[in-house]
Design a protein around this motif. Structure first.
Motif, PDB file in Angstrom:
ATOM      1  N   ILE A  73     -18.556  63.914  73.803  1.00 58.76           N
ATOM      2  CA  ILE A  73     -17.439  63.991  74.452  1.00 58.76           C
ATOM      3  C   ILE A  73     -17.393  65.342  75.321  1.00 58.76           C
ATOM      4  CG2 ILE A  73     -15.789  62.907  72.910  1.00 58.76           C
ATOM      5  CD1 ILE A  73     -15.006  65.708  71.866  1.00 58.76           C
ATOM      6  N   GLY A  74     -16.551  65.447  76.569  1.00 57.02           N
ATOM      7  CA  GLY A  74     -16.630  66.631  77.335  1.00 57.02           C
ATOM      8  C   GLY A  74     -18.057  66.601  77.860  1.00 57.02           C
ATOM      9  N   GLU A  75     -18.405  67.686  78.346  1.00 55.50           N
ATOM     10  CA  GLU A  75     -19.735  68.189  79.011  1.00 55.50           C
ATOM     11  C   GLU A  75     -20.909  67.582  78.066  1.00 55.50           C
ATOM     12  OE1 GLU A  75     -20.106  71.903  80.343  1.00 55.50           O
ATOM     13  OE2 GLU A  75     -18.455  71.871  81.665  1.00 55.50           O
ATOM     14  N   SER A  76     -20.891  67.460  76.809  1.00 57.28           N
ATOM     15  CA  SER A  76     -21.968  66.915  76.102  1.00 57.28           C
ATOM     16  C   SER A  76     -22.398  65.679  76.583  1.00 57.28           C
ATOM     17  CB  SER A  76     -21.871  66.925  74.711  1.00 57.28           C
ATOM     18  OG  SER A  76     -20.780  65.875  74.063  1.00 57.28           O
ATOM     19  N   ILE A  77     -21.829  64.762  77.429  1.00 57.85           N
ATOM     20  CA  ILE A  77     -21.971  63.640  77.701  1.00 57.85           C
ATOM     21  C   ILE A  77     -22.940  63.631  79.137  1.00 57.85           C
ATOM     22  CG2 ILE A  77     -20.822  61.413  79.193  1.00 57.85           C
ATOM     23  CD1 ILE A  77     -18.378  61.985  77.823  1.00 57.85           C
ATOM     24  N   LYS A  78     -23.086  64.978  79.546  1.00 54.33           N
ATOM     25  CA  LYS A  78     -24.226  65.202  80.591  1.00 54.33           C
ATOM     26  C   LYS A  78     -25.542  65.026  79.826  1.00 54.33           C
ATOM     27  CE  LYS A  78     -21.432  68.313  83.201  1.00 54.33           C
ATOM     28  NZ  LYS A  78     -21.447  69.777  83.624  1.00 54.33           N
ATOM     29  N   THR A  79     -25.425  65.240  78.769  1.00 58.36           N
ATOM     30  CA  THR A  79     -26.892  64.881  77.875  1.00 58.36           C
ATOM     31  C   THR A  79     -27.336  63.629  77.452  1.00 58.36           C
ATOM     32  OG1 THR A  79     -26.479  67.260  77.059  1.00 58.36           O
ATOM     33  CG2 THR A  79     -28.106  66.112  75.827  1.00 58.36           C
ATOM     34  N   GLU A  80     -26.270  62.702  77.097  1.00 58.58           N
ATOM     35  CA  GLU A  80     -26.432  61.568  76.549  1.00 58.58           C
ATOM     36  C   GLU A  80     -25.107  60.793  76.704  1.00 58.58           C
ATOM     37  OE1 GLU A  80     -28.253  59.159  75.866  1.00 58.58           O
ATOM     38  OE2 GLU A  80     -29.225  59.556  73.817  1.00 58.58           O
ATOM     39  N   SER A  81     -25.431  59.579  77.142  1.00 58.68           N
ATOM     40  CA  SER A  81     -24.122  58.448  77.231  1.00 58.68           C
ATOM     41  C   SER A  81     -23.782  58.065  75.821  1.00 58.68           C
ATOM     42  CB  SER A  81     -24.606  57.638  77.971  1.00 58.68           C
ATOM     43  OG  SER A  81     -23.621  56.529  78.121  1.00 58.68           O
ATOM     44  N   PRO A  82     -22.353  58.338  75.825  1.00 59.29           N
ATOM     45  CA  PRO A  82     -21.709  57.638  74.537  1.00 59.29           C
ATOM     46  C   PRO A  82     -22.237  56.018  74.199  1.00 59.29           C
ATOM     47  CG  PRO A  82     -20.194  58.899  75.421  1.00 59.29           C
ATOM     48  CD  PRO A  82     -21.208  59.008  76.492  1.00 59.29           C
ATOM     49  N   VAL A  83     -22.441  55.387  75.539  1.00 55.24           N
ATOM     50  CA  VAL A  83     -22.994  54.027  75.635  1.00 55.24           C
ATOM     51  C   VAL A  83     -24.068  53.707  74.473  1.00 55.24           C
ATOM     52  CG1 VAL A  83     -23.145  51.437  76.427  1.00 55.24           C
ATOM     53  CG2 VAL A  83     -21.714  53.426  77.390  1.00 55.24           C
ATOM     54  N   ARG A  84     -25.054  54.704  74.858  1.00 57.45           N
ATOM     55  CA  ARG A  84     -26.434  54.494  74.152  1.00 57.45           C
ATOM     56  C   ARG A  84     -26.311  55.175  72.807  1.00 57.45           C
ATOM     57  NH1 ARG A  84     -31.068  54.134  76.509  1.00 57.45           N
ATOM     58  NH2 ARG A  84     -31.964  55.041  74.944  1.00 57.45           N
ATOM     59  N   GLU A  85     -25.061  56.124  72.351  1.00 56.55           N
ATOM     60  CA  GLU A  85     -25.220  56.348  71.187  1.00 56.55           C
ATOM     61  C   GLU A  85     -24.698  55.150  70.332  1.00 56.55           C
ATOM     62  OE1 GLU A  85     -24.100  61.029  71.881  1.00 56.55           O
ATOM     63  OE2 GLU A  85     -22.349  59.791  71.818  1.00 56.55           O
ATOM     64  N   LEU A  86     -23.505  54.367  70.948  1.00 57.70           N
ATOM     65  CA  LEU A  86     -22.913  53.245  70.299  1.00 57.70           C
ATOM     66  C   LEU A  86     -24.006  52.215  70.127  1.00 57.70           C
ATOM     67  CD1 LEU A  86     -20.844  51.531  69.015  1.00 57.70           C
ATOM     68  CD2 LEU A  86     -20.058  51.272  71.454  1.00 57.70           C
ATOM     69  N   ALA A  87     -24.940  51.989  70.996  1.00 55.37           N
ATOM     70  CA  ALA A  87     -26.009  50.832  71.141  1.00 55.37           C
ATOM     71  C   ALA A  87     -26.964  51.455  69.917  1.00 55.37           C
ATOM     72  CB  ALA A  87     -26.715  50.996  72.469  1.00 55.37           C
ATOM     73  N   GLU A  88     -27.302  52.490  69.759  1.00 58.42           N
ATOM     74  CA  GLU A  88     -28.310  53.130  68.641  1.00 58.42           C
ATOM     75  C   GLU A  88     -27.522  52.804  67.574  1.00 58.42           C
ATOM     76  OE1 GLU A  88     -30.866  56.820  67.377  1.00 58.42           O
ATOM     77  OE2 GLU A  88     -29.883  57.127  69.194  1.00 58.42           O
ATOM     78  N   CYS A  89     -26.203  53.216  67.177  1.00 54.02           N
ATOM     79  CA  CYS A  89     -25.743  52.798  65.934  1.00 54.02           C
ATOM     80  C   CYS A  89     -25.779  51.577  65.615  1.00 54.02           C
ATOM     81  CB  CYS A  89     -24.257  53.250  66.178  1.00 54.02           C
ATOM     82  SG  CYS A  89     -23.181  53.036  64.863  1.00 54.02           S
ATOM     83  N   VAL A  90     -25.526  50.682  66.540  1.00 47.94           N
ATOM     84  CA  VAL A  90     -25.666  49.009  66.004  1.00 47.94           C
ATOM     85  C   VAL A  90     -27.173  48.918  65.638  1.00 47.94           C
ATOM     86  CG1 VAL A  90     -25.477  46.894  66.998  1.00 47.94           C
ATOM     87  CG2 VAL A  90     -23.657  48.542  67.648  1.00 47.94           C
ATOM     88  N   ASP A  91     -27.880  49.385  66.274  1.00 47.15           N
ATOM     89  CA  ASP A  91     -29.374  49.271  66.186  1.00 47.15           C
ATOM     90  C   ASP A  91     -29.694  49.639  64.647  1.00 47.15           C
ATOM     91  OD1 ASP A  91     -32.102  48.159  66.687  1.00 47.15           O
ATOM     92  OD2 ASP A  91     -32.658  50.416  67.772  1.00 47.15           O
ATOM     93  N   ILE A  92     -29.331  50.691  64.330  1.00 47.84           N
ATOM     94  CA  ILE A  92     -29.794  51.497  63.104  1.00 47.84           C
ATOM     95  C   ILE A  92     -28.956  50.633  62.095  1.00 47.84           C
ATOM     96  CG2 ILE A  92     -29.336  53.541  61.575  1.00 47.84           C
ATOM     97  CD1 ILE A  92     -29.542  55.376  64.182  1.00 47.84           C
ATOM     98  N   ILE A  93     -27.837  49.938  62.111  1.00 49.53           N
ATOM     99  CA  ILE A  93     -27.318  49.273  61.129  1.00 49.53           C
ATOM    100  C   ILE A  93     -27.944  47.925  60.872  1.00 49.53           C
ATOM    101  CG2 ILE A  93     -25.223  47.902  60.655  1.00 49.53           C
ATOM    102  CD1 ILE A  93     -23.637  50.172  62.168  1.00 49.53           C
TER     103      ILE A  93
END
Length: 256
Positions: A73-93
């Protein structure tokens, strides 16, 4: 119950997992559990605790293994898109489906407000460049009073914050991203939502209809915004919209 954390993305954002116990030692046959990934709202600026564990526990009680994603959230989105984080979450599961006793073909995600925008982003972008490298297709998504559009009915703070990942507003106006590969969804909203206009859901529904994507939608006359489970636990028991959880479970094919 087995509870543990793992992290996703460059920002090492936490995913909290809640798994049902392995009963194979006492039962002749133990089935894999369906999965619900929970993405709380908060305009991509904070994460609402009312839309995290209270929601996850409702699905856990019905036999789902639950994963709550505390995305960037916030400025940390400049480093990593939340969409990629969710995609990785699904992949790990999916990678750990056998150990975690999950049905990798029965993974759903539910998102609230800006979390709904995140989940709808996965639903429309799972096979696009932003999600490259991840096996992140889910079976269904559930969108709760979601931010969708960057146009006339936009929730401006949410759109401004997500675009810190380098994409423009057009990219994240998700009614324009729907195509034949979009994931089917259950969507619900309040007609009197003062924060995220109900037109967000209506625009998305019309785009799904044009592209032949299955969906179910419920527009409640009242409820405002951010009612989560509409129970005493989250302070919105005065809103008579608790039925959305049973509606979602029926849509997902849940059987007692």
């Amino acid at each position: 119950m087995k509870v543990f954390d793992f992290t996703v993305g460059r920002n090492k954002r936490v995913v909290k997992a809640y798994l049902h116990d392995d009963l194979s030692s006492v039962c002749d046959s133990v089935e894999s559990h369906p999965v619900m990934i929970v993405c709380p709202g908060g305009a991509y600026m904070h994460l609402s605790p009312r839309e995290a564990e209270p929601v996850g526990f409702k699905f856990f009680a019905r036999g789902y293994n639950v994963f709550i994603l505390y995305y960037s959230i916030g400025e940390s989105i400049k480093t990593e898109s939340p969409v990629r984080e969710l995609a990785e979450c699904v992949d790990i599961i999916k990678q750990n489906s056998k150990e975690w006793m999950v049905d990798k073909d029965n993974i759903s995600a539910v998102g609230f407000s800006a979390g709904g925008h995140l989940v709808a982003s996965l639903a429309t972008l799972w096979n696009k460049e932003i999600c490259d490298g991840f096996d992140c297709k889910v079976k269904n998504v559930v969108l709760a009073y979601p931010v969708i559009s960057a146009g006339e009915y936009a929730h401006r703070d949410s759109i401004k914050n997500i675009c810190q990942d380098g994409h423009d507003e057009e990219y994240y106006s998700l009614e324009k991203r729907v195509d034949k590969d979009t994931i089917p969804c259950f969507i619900f909203h309040s007609a009197n939502d003062p924060a995220v206009p109900v037109e967000n859901s209506l625009l998305y529904m019309m785009a799904l209809k044009r592209n032949g994507i299955d969906f179910e939608a419920h527009i409640f006359p009242y409820g405002g915004h951010g009612w989560s489970t509409a129970t005493r636990e989250v302070g919105t028991e005065f809103i008579e919209n608790q039925s959305w959880i049973d509606m979602v479970l029926r849509y997902l094919g849940y059987r007692e």
